[in-house]
Design an enzyme around this catalytic site. Structure first.
Site, PDB file in Angstrom:
ATOM      1  N   ASP A  37     -39.576  27.016   7.795  1.00  0.00           N
ATOM      2  CA  ASP A  37     -39.746  27.191   9.419  1.00  0.00           C
ATOM      3  C   ASP A  37     -41.276  27.169   9.811  1.00  0.00           C
ATOM      4  O   ASP A  37     -41.833  26.428  10.560  1.00  0.00           O
ATOM      5  CB  ASP A  37     -39.040  28.468   9.929  1.00  0.00           C
ATOM      6  CG  ASP A  37     -37.796  28.070  10.283  1.00  0.00           C
ATOM      7  OD1 ASP A  37     -37.057  26.991   9.770  1.00  0.00           O
ATOM      8  OD2 ASP A  37     -37.392  28.972  10.968  1.00  0.00           O
ATOM      9  N   LYS A  45     -42.761  35.765  -6.123  1.00  0.00           N
ATOM     10  CA  LYS A  45     -43.511  37.218  -6.189  1.00  0.00           C
ATOM     11  C   LYS A  45     -43.498  37.614  -7.633  1.00  0.00           C
ATOM     12  O   LYS A  45     -43.105  38.903  -7.518  1.00  0.00           O
ATOM     13  CB  LYS A  45     -42.788  37.879  -4.926  1.00  0.00           C
ATOM     14  CG  LYS A  45     -43.583  39.022  -4.437  1.00  0.00           C
ATOM     15  CD  LYS A  45     -44.450  38.689  -3.705  1.00  0.00           C
ATOM     16  CE  LYS A  45     -45.477  40.033  -3.319  1.00  0.00           C
ATOM     17  NZ  LYS A  45     -46.806  39.859  -2.886  1.00  0.00           N
ATOM     18  N   ASP A  57     -46.995  35.471  -0.662  1.00  0.00           N
ATOM     19  CA  ASP A  57     -47.625  35.656   0.343  1.00  0.00           C
ATOM     20  C   ASP A  57     -48.829  34.806   0.700  1.00  0.00           C
ATOM     21  O   ASP A  57     -49.469  34.497   1.847  1.00  0.00           O
ATOM     22  CB  ASP A  57     -48.223  37.226   0.235  1.00  0.00           C
ATOM     23  CG  ASP A  57     -48.312  37.538  -1.310  1.00  0.00           C
ATOM     24  OD1 ASP A  57     -48.477  37.000  -2.022  1.00  0.00           O
ATOM     25  OD2 ASP A  57     -49.203  38.577  -1.238  1.00  0.00           O
ATOM     26  N   ASP A  75     -36.577  29.972   3.399  1.00  0.00           N
ATOM     27  CA  ASP A  75     -36.169  30.238   4.587  1.00  0.00           C
ATOM     28  C   ASP A  75     -37.294  30.349   5.814  1.00  0.00           C
ATOM     29  O   ASP A  75     -37.521  29.590   6.785  1.00  0.00           O
ATOM     30  CB  ASP A  75     -35.111  31.441   4.891  1.00  0.00           C
ATOM     31  CG  ASP A  75     -34.484  31.393   6.172  1.00  0.00           C
ATOM     32  OD1 ASP A  75     -34.891  30.645   7.152  1.00  0.00           O
ATOM     33  OD2 ASP A  75     -33.741  32.392   6.536  1.00  0.00           O
ATOM     34  N   TYR A  99     -29.293  36.320  -0.019  1.00  0.00           N
ATOM     35  CA  TYR A  99     -28.195  35.841   1.100  1.00  0.00           C
ATOM     36  C   TYR A  99     -26.915  36.280   0.596  1.00  0.00           C
ATOM     37  O   TYR A  99     -25.883  36.208   1.282  1.00  0.00           O
ATOM     38  CB  TYR A  99     -28.738  34.613   1.614  1.00  0.00           C
ATOM     39  CG  TYR A  99     -29.917  34.578   2.582  1.00  0.00           C
ATOM     40  CD1 TYR A  99     -30.882  35.230   2.048  1.00  0.00           C
ATOM     41  CD2 TYR A  99     -30.084  33.649   3.435  1.00  0.00           C
ATOM     42  CE1 TYR A  99     -32.074  35.382   2.740  1.00  0.00           C
ATOM     43  CE2 TYR A  99     -31.314  33.400   4.037  1.00  0.00           C
ATOM     44  CZ  TYR A  99     -32.332  34.382   3.817  1.00  0.00           C
ATOM     45  OH  TYR A  99     -33.367  34.375   4.194  1.00  0.00           O
TER      46      TYR A  99
END
Ligand code: NAD
Length: 367
Positions: A252, A191, A224, A248, A140
């Protein structure tokens, strides 16, 4: 005496912050914990009144305050403004200027509302997890970032995932400290099998764990798998820490396990300074809900629970925070609902009535 800055913002912001102010007043009158409050402008209303969504005065007051409580910003009225004048710039601005790098997003299911979740009751009942998202680094903010047209006329987009070990260390410590006061279990999500930056993330978190928090049960999970596990068996987690982008998305997902946007609080914390002060912004996860603004039907509980997080994480007023959480739980157990969490056909109360009910329960707990 703790100094709280109240930022109402736009839409339902003034309503939900106003109801939370009643809770602050209750503590002032009925407990030995005392607060002063000041107000500041941010977002669309700040633009209307001062020509900028993030006035300098707001930054000054937020820097001086012990903690800030924000309602929400934004709305259709300001959507066509030039990017720099949009309400969201105010929100991003205050987070950036206060260097709020740690975003705490609890996903707690109140059992009285477990049926609102889209998942089966047995999967989410008693769920109480905390997602810690790094908020100031990663894709970001990383440079270089651009979209350019190549010689052959096609376009190329570039964003950069970047973290340095110091940034990882500080978010790891926040997360280990949280695990310490919860169930002593931390899962770091990355990851590392494909992305080198997150391989470094994993090494740094492991080092901090081994050296500074040997009593915390640390595990690692690929993002994942984490996204699957969050909906398959979320109760296996206690605290999850991850980078800005993965956080992020996962926060959610986790918040939707609870099934009710009007119930979700959050905290964003800065670095502890030498004088012991730590900037902190508390806000509901939901937005300014322009569709219901001014109707006195918004659910104020996400903002009230954000104040409870303030009591816990900024002021270490654990007993008061526990009582406030308990009061909210009691209200829900008593069947009191605002429109957003009522089942179809169920009677519901207004925004003001909901906070009054919380205060009634608080009175019982303080007697
Ligand atoms: P939203 O969260 O404002 O609303 C989504 C839906 O949930 C709406 O139907 C709304 O009525 C309902 N809702 C939200 N909060 C509620 C509450 N407390 N009680 C009852 N119902 C509630 O999201 P949106 O509609 O996508 O965005 C509206 C505006 O809010 C936009 O301008 C957006 O940019 C802004 N926004 C701000 C923040 C923030 O300030 N942190 C976050 C998200 C969106």
């Amino acid at each position: 005496m703790k100094k709280i800055l109240l930022i109402e913002g736009d839409g339902i912001g003034p309503e939900v912050v106003g109801e939370t102010k009643k809770i602050i007043d209750f503590f002032n009158k009925n407990s030995d914990k005392k607060f002063t409050t000041e107000s500041a402008l941010l977002g669309g209303i700040a633009f209307d009144k001062t020509g900028t969504p993030f006035p300098q005065e707001t930054l000054k007051l937020a820097s001086e305050a012990d903690a800030t409580l924000l309602g929400a910003v934004g709305g259709p009225k300001w959507e066509s403004l030039e990017y720099k004048f949009r309400p969201e710039r105010g929100l991003l601005g205050i987070r950036k200027e206060l260097n709020l790098f740690a975003n705490l997003r609890p996903a707690k299911v109140f059992n009285a509302l477990a049926n609102s979740s889209t998942l089966k009751r047995e999967i989410v009942e008693d769920l109480d997890i905390m997602i810690v998202r790094e908020l100031t680094g990663d894709l970001y903010f990383g440079e270089p970032r651009y979209v350019k047209t190549l010689d052959d006329g096609s376009k190329q987009g570039v964003n950069t995932m970047t973290y340095n070990s110091k940034e990882v260390e500080r978010i790891a410590r926040v997360s280990f400290d949280l695990a310490k006061i919860r169930n002593k279990k931390l899962c770091s999500v990355d990851k590392a099998n494909v992305i080198e930056t997150t391989e470094m993330w994993r090494e740094v978190v492991s080092d901090i764990g081994a050296k500074e928090y040997p009593d915390i049960n640390l595990s690692h999970m690929y993002v994942d798998n984490a996204s699957m596990q969050l909906v398959r068996n979320p109760k296996q987690f206690d605290v999850i820490v991850t980078g800005n982008m993965f956080g992020d998305i996962l926060s959610d997902t986790a918040s939707m396990l609870t099934g009710s946007l009007g119930m979700l609080p959050s905290a964003s914390l800065g670095e502890k300074q030498n004088n012991g002060k730590q900037h902190a912004l508390y806000e509901p996860v939901h937005g300014s809900a322009p569709d219901i603004a001014g109707k006195n039907i918004a659910n104020p509980l996400a903002t009230i629970l954000s104040f409870s997080m303030m009591l816990r994480y900024s002021f270490n007023y654990i007993d008061e925070a526990n009582k406030l959480d308990q009061a909210v739980e009691n209200v829900l157990n008593n069947g009191v609902r605002t429109a957003d969490i009522a089942l179809s056909g169920q009677k519901f109360v207004s925004c003001t009535e909901m906070s009054d009910k919380v205060i009634e329960e608080l009175k019982k707990l303080f007697n």
